[in-house]
Design an enzyme around this catalytic site. Structure first.
Site, mmCIF file in Angstrom:
data_model
loop_
_atom_site.group_PDB
_atom_site.id
_atom_site.type_symbol
_atom_site.label_atom_id
_atom_site.label_comp_id
_atom_site.label_asym_id
_atom_site.label_seq_id
_atom_site.Cartn_x
_atom_site.Cartn_y
_atom_site.Cartn_z
ATOM 1 C CE LYS A 232 -4.055 -2.034 0.096
ATOM 2 N NZ LYS A 232 -4.927 -2.099 1.267
ATOM 3 N NE ARG A 267 -6.935 -9.448 -0.579
ATOM 4 C CZ ARG A 267 -6.555 -8.605 -1.520
ATOM 5 N NH1 ARG A 267 -5.770 -7.572 -1.196
ATOM 6 N NH2 ARG A 267 -6.933 -8.760 -2.774
#
Length: 294
Positions: A232, A267
């Site tokens: 991210k 994840r």
């Protein structure tokens, strides 16, 4: 002592055990959900798995290394992403599901109830809804199939979520949203639910850090928590890594923090490295003897 986690299903699942009225997948500590994007435009690995053979090989490698679930996605939800028609998404995910459903637990990452319905019919086992199970039809689909789901918090939608997100109290608001969604999922008849605070989905750097620091409060509840910080942009903000594909070291740092904070699942794109790192961390904590069961 690490916490035991369970997911309940109303149908057989690879690796699960028969339990009361259904099947139960159980594990200790933090397990890995491997990311398998079968899209041409995902933010860090778009196009790598559009060929079926490449997708199957990657999924099998992640599962062989120890990933608990494989999360199959047919629509990019990166900031600014445009939605695709349901039929396009299904054309991408159904061949993978049909090929792998008998081998490993499969999650399908989708916002669309019609995609969830067809994916479950094809053999998928869990629905990962970045829309947070807010659509009543998504609840009906999962309840009808007796499939568990993951509810993720997202402010706005992928196209707009990073345009000046605002909260009065991000931790209180996100946690309240997730707990409400879990209660409504159970009331609708879902056999199980996971909660995802939605790192990077309608949050600033400060919002993301606040949620990560507050994970022990969220993981203290009855439902397993999934954390997805893989590659991210907050890693770029924190460590100066502009290319998403270069952010796996930062991802590992964030996910090891999540594991120490009680997360049930992380994840990750680099699933193999995560399995290794989590095993080493468990050994250092003295919990390496607790094997996953079911």
């Amino acid at each position: 002592m690490t916490r035991a986690h369970h997911l309940h299903f109303g149908f057989p699942v690879p690796g699960a055990e028969r339990h009361r009225a259904g099947w139960r997948l159980s594990w200790q500590g933090t397990a890995v959900m491997g990311i398998l994007n079968v899209t041409p435009d995902s933010f860090s690995d778009g196009g790598r798995h559009t060929a079926l053979n490449a997708a199957l090989a990657s999924a099998r490698a992640m599962r062989h290394a120890g990933a608990l679930l494989i999360d199959v996605g047919g629509e990019s939800t990166r900031p600014g992403a445009e939605p695709v028609p349901a039929e396009v998404e299904l054309d991408r995910v159904l061949p993978v599901i049909r090929a792998l459903a008998a081998e490993m637990p499969l999650s399908v990452d989708t916002l669309k109830p019609e995609v969830a319905h067809e994916a479950l019919r094809a053999g998928a086992h869990l629905i990962n809804d970045v829309g947070g199970l807010r659509d009543p039809e998504m609840l009906r689909v999962c309840a009808g199939a007796q499939a568990p789901a993951c509810a993720m918090h997202m402010q706005g939608e992928p196209r707009t979520m990073q345009r000046r997100p605002e909260y009065a109290d991000v931790v209180a608001e996100v946690h309240a949203f997730l707990r409400t969604r879990a209660d409504e999922a159970r009331a609708a008849g879902l056999p199980g639910v996971l909660l995802d605070p939605g790192i990077g989905f309608g949050k600033t750097l400060e919002h993301n850090l606040a949620l990560l620091r507050a994970l022990p409060t969220l993981t203290d509840g009855p439902d397993g928590v999934l954390v997805g910080a893989s590659r991210k942009r907050l890693i770029d903000f924190l460590a100066g890594v502009p290319e998403a594909a270069d952010r796996d070291p930062g991802t590992l740092a964030l996910h090891l923090h999540a594991a120490r904070s009680g997360a049930a699942l992380v994840r990750a794109h680099a699933a193999v490295a995560h399995v290794q790192a989590l095993r080493v961390q468990a050994a250092l904590a003295g919990t390496d003897g607790e094997e996953r069961t079911g």
